[in-house]
Design a protein around this motif. Structure first.
Motif, PDB file in Angstrom:
ATOM      1  N   PRO A  48       0.810  -1.225   0.000  1.00  0.00           N
ATOM      2  CA  PRO A  48       0.000   0.000   0.000  1.00  0.00           C
ATOM      3  C   PRO A  48       0.843   1.275   0.000  1.00  0.00           C
ATOM      4  O   PRO A  48       0.531   2.233  -0.709  1.00  0.00           O
ATOM      5  CB  PRO A  48      -0.828  -0.135   1.287  1.00  0.00           C
ATOM      6  CG  PRO A  48      -0.988  -1.620   1.456  1.00  0.00           C
ATOM      7  CD  PRO A  48       0.335  -2.190   1.024  1.00  0.00           C
ATOM      8  N   VAL A  49       1.925   1.280   0.776  1.00  0.00           N
ATOM      9  CA  VAL A  49       2.829   2.433   0.750  1.00  0.00           C
ATOM     10  C   VAL A  49       3.467   2.560  -0.633  1.00  0.00           C
ATOM     11  O   VAL A  49       3.608   3.662  -1.185  1.00  0.00           O
ATOM     12  CB  VAL A  49       3.911   2.306   1.842  1.00  0.00           C
ATOM     13  CG1 VAL A  49       5.004   3.360   1.658  1.00  0.00           C
ATOM     14  CG2 VAL A  49       3.288   2.434   3.222  1.00  0.00           C
ATOM     15  N   GLY A  50       3.850   1.422  -1.204  1.00  0.00           N
ATOM     16  CA  GLY A  50       4.485   1.427  -2.512  1.00  0.00           C
ATOM     17  C   GLY A  50       3.584   1.948  -3.619  1.00  0.00           C
ATOM     18  O   GLY A  50       4.064   2.558  -4.582  1.00  0.00           O
ATOM     19  N   ARG A  54       4.705   4.678  -6.166  1.00  0.00           N
ATOM     20  CA  ARG A  54       4.644   4.403  -7.601  1.00  0.00           C
ATOM     21  C   ARG A  54       3.965   5.551  -8.348  1.00  0.00           C
ATOM     22  O   ARG A  54       4.404   5.957  -9.428  1.00  0.00           O
ATOM     23  CB  ARG A  54       3.887   3.095  -7.856  1.00  0.00           C
ATOM     24  CG  ARG A  54       3.830   2.700  -9.326  1.00  0.00           C
ATOM     25  CD  ARG A  54       3.039   1.416  -9.521  1.00  0.00           C
ATOM     26  NE  ARG A  54       3.008   1.018 -10.920  1.00  0.00           N
ATOM     27  CZ  ARG A  54       3.923   0.289 -11.520  1.00  0.00           C
ATOM     28  NH1 ARG A  54       4.954  -0.157 -10.845  1.00  0.00           N
ATOM     29  NH2 ARG A  54       3.815  -0.013 -12.805  1.00  0.00           N
ATOM     30  N   ASP A  55       2.896   6.074  -7.769  1.00  0.00           N
ATOM     31  CA  ASP A  55       2.184   7.170  -8.415  1.00  0.00           C
ATOM     32  C   ASP A  55       3.084   8.396  -8.560  1.00  0.00           C
ATOM     33  O   ASP A  55       3.034   9.099  -9.570  1.00  0.00           O
ATOM     34  CB  ASP A  55       0.933   7.521  -7.614  1.00  0.00           C
ATOM     35  CG  ASP A  55       0.054   8.523  -8.340  1.00  0.00           C
ATOM     36  OD1 ASP A  55      -0.344   8.243  -9.487  1.00  0.00           O
ATOM     37  OD2 ASP A  55      -0.211   9.603  -7.778  1.00  0.00           O
ATOM     38  N   ILE A  56       3.938   8.628  -7.565  1.00  0.00           N
ATOM     39  CA  ILE A  56       4.843   9.785  -7.625  1.00  0.00           C
ATOM     40  C   ILE A  56       5.924   9.569  -8.682  1.00  0.00           C
ATOM     41  O   ILE A  56       6.134  10.410  -9.559  1.00  0.00           O
ATOM     42  CB  ILE A  56       5.492  10.035  -6.256  1.00  0.00           C
ATOM     43  CG1 ILE A  56       4.439  10.447  -5.223  1.00  0.00           C
ATOM     44  CG2 ILE A  56       6.565  11.135  -6.366  1.00  0.00           C
ATOM     45  CD1 ILE A  56       4.967  10.511  -3.800  1.00  0.00           C
ATOM     46  N   VAL A  57       6.612   8.436  -8.606  1.00  0.00           N
ATOM     47  CA  VAL A  57       7.790   8.258  -9.472  1.00  0.00           C
ATOM     48  C   VAL A  57       7.428   8.019 -10.937  1.00  0.00           C
ATOM     49  O   VAL A  57       8.219   8.328 -11.831  1.00  0.00           O
ATOM     50  CB  VAL A  57       8.713   7.115  -8.966  1.00  0.00           C
ATOM     51  CG1 VAL A  57       9.316   7.468  -7.627  1.00  0.00           C
ATOM     52  CG2 VAL A  57       7.972   5.791  -8.912  1.00  0.00           C
ATOM     53  N   GLY A  62       4.764  16.942 -12.334  1.00  0.00           N
ATOM     54  CA  GLY A  62       5.819  17.914 -12.098  1.00  0.00           C
ATOM     55  C   GLY A  62       7.189  17.267 -12.108  1.00  0.00           C
ATOM     56  O   GLY A  62       7.341  16.055 -12.298  1.00  0.00           O
ATOM     57  N   GLU A  63       8.202  18.072 -11.906  1.00  0.00           N
ATOM     58  CA  GLU A  63       9.576  17.574 -11.914  1.00  0.00           C
ATOM     59  C   GLU A  63       9.877  16.767 -10.653  1.00  0.00           C
ATOM     60  O   GLU A  63       9.496  17.160  -9.547  1.00  0.00           O
ATOM     61  CB  GLU A  63      10.561  18.741 -12.009  1.00  0.00           C
ATOM     62  CG  GLU A  63      12.014  18.294 -12.020  1.00  0.00           C
ATOM     63  CD  GLU A  63      12.996  19.458 -12.042  1.00  0.00           C
ATOM     64  OE1 GLU A  63      14.200  19.198 -12.051  1.00  0.00           O
ATOM     65  OE2 GLU A  63      12.530  20.610 -12.040  1.00  0.00           O
ATOM     66  N   ARG A  67      17.933  12.469  -7.944  1.00  0.00           N
ATOM     67  CA  ARG A  67      18.294  11.879  -6.653  1.00  0.00           C
ATOM     68  C   ARG A  67      17.046  11.621  -5.801  1.00  0.00           C
ATOM     69  O   ARG A  67      16.977  10.624  -5.072  1.00  0.00           O
ATOM     70  CB  ARG A  67      19.281  12.782  -5.913  1.00  0.00           C
ATOM     71  CG  ARG A  67      20.669  12.774  -6.538  1.00  0.00           C
ATOM     72  CD  ARG A  67      21.627  13.740  -5.851  1.00  0.00           C
ATOM     73  NE  ARG A  67      22.900  13.763  -6.547  1.00  0.00           N
ATOM     74  CZ  ARG A  67      23.929  12.944  -6.283  1.00  0.00           C
ATOM     75  NH1 ARG A  67      23.816  12.047  -5.307  1.00  0.00           N
ATOM     76  NH2 ARG A  67      25.046  13.020  -6.968  1.00  0.00           N
ATOM     77  N   ALA A  68      16.074  12.500  -5.914  1.00  0.00           N
ATOM     78  CA  ALA A  68      14.817  12.265  -5.200  1.00  0.00           C
ATOM     79  C   ALA A  68      14.132  11.012  -5.734  1.00  0.00           C
ATOM     80  O   ALA A  68      13.585  10.208  -4.964  1.00  0.00           O
ATOM     81  CB  ALA A  68      13.906  13.483  -5.336  1.00  0.00           C
ATOM     82  N   GLU A  69      14.163  10.844  -7.053  1.00  0.00           N
ATOM     83  CA  GLU A  69      13.588   9.648  -7.663  1.00  0.00           C
ATOM     84  C   GLU A  69      14.260   8.388  -7.130  1.00  0.00           C
ATOM     85  O   GLU A  69      13.590   7.417  -6.755  1.00  0.00           O
ATOM     86  CB  GLU A  69      13.750   9.733  -9.178  1.00  0.00           C
ATOM     87  CG  GLU A  69      13.161   8.564  -9.939  1.00  0.00           C
ATOM     88  CD  GLU A  69      13.391   8.719 -11.438  1.00  0.00           C
ATOM     89  OE1 GLU A  69      12.547   9.340 -12.099  1.00  0.00           O
ATOM     90  OE2 GLU A  69      14.430   8.219 -11.928  1.00  0.00           O
ATOM     91  N   ALA A  70      15.597   8.396  -7.086  1.00  0.00           N
ATOM     92  CA  ALA A  70      16.338   7.235  -6.590  1.00  0.00           C
ATOM     93  C   ALA A  70      15.981   6.921  -5.141  1.00  0.00           C
ATOM     94  O   ALA A  70      15.827   5.753  -4.761  1.00  0.00           O
ATOM     95  CB  ALA A  70      17.839   7.475  -6.733  1.00  0.00           C
TER      96      ALA A  70
END
Length: 210
Positions: A48-50, A54-57, A62-63, A67-70
């Motif tokens: 559920p957290v994932g 997943r929706d964010i990455v 937006g940008e 490094r935030a993605e990683a």
């Protein structure tokens, strides 16, 4: 106390459009027919957290800084391994997972040019060192992969929408990883017929089950 690994951990890797989901489903069905209990899962989004990560990455408009993605992928991995994968392995189940740390090395390390060693170290820390007994690499030229995605008429996520050079670096990274760990990797030509690929995978998995 960390759970003891007693099951079988299998991951599928490769570029977008290489057929990982299809082969994961076929392998899961075959193993179930052998009487094995299977957890079929994925990263990101296997908990559920994932799902939120997943929706964010993959779908945030937006940008998202590289490094935030990683770090988001690493956060997903830490939650997923701790709450889903390790418990299943401790129960003696077979875990079949679509993408794992090799994808982070390929996509963020090579694709985003963040450095494969740094991303692998981060991923191993997040997963407390857990590696699969088998990683199936479905290898497909990035141009052919893009053609498959185009033919599927699907909306591209943030990574699928990247340029050809990005996906070329990703594929090359996957092949370097497989060459460095031949005992863990099974490289399969993803242009082969679906059933031919499935039979090759089953033959390798059968040796692990014995």
């Amino acid at each position: 106390m960390r759970a003891v690994v007693t099951g079988l951990f299998i991951t599928l890797e490769g570029g977008d459009g290489s057929g990982k989901s299809t082969q994961a489903g076929l392998l899961s069905d075959w193993l179930a027919g052998q009487g094995r209990t299977v957890l079929r899962t994925r990263e990101p989004g296997g908990t559920p957290v994932g799902v939120l990560i997943r929706d964010i990455v993959l779908h945030h408009r937006g940008e998202v800084a590289p490094r935030a993605e990683a770090l988001l992928y690493a956060a997903d991995r830490a939650q997923h391994i701790a709450t889903a994968v390790r418990p299943a392995l401790a129960r003696g189940e077979v875990v079949i997972q679509d993408r794992y740390l090799d994808s982070s090395v390929a996509y963020q390390g090579a694709g985003r040019v963040l450095g494969g060693t740094e991303i692998r170290d981060l991923s191993l820390w997040a997963a407390e060192g857990l590696l699969p007994q088998l990683t199936i690499l479905l290898d497909l030229d990035e141009t052919a992969a893009r053609g498959r995605l185009d033919n599927a008429n699907k909306r591209f996520d943030r990574l699928e929408a990247e340029k050809a050079d990005f996906h070329r670096r990703v594929r090359a990274s996957f092949l370097r990883l497989a060459a460095a760990e031949p005992e863990r990797f099974l490289i399969v030509d993803a242009t082969e017929p679906v059933e031919t690929i499935a039979a090759t995978i089953r033959a390798r998995v059968a040796t692990l089950l014995r």
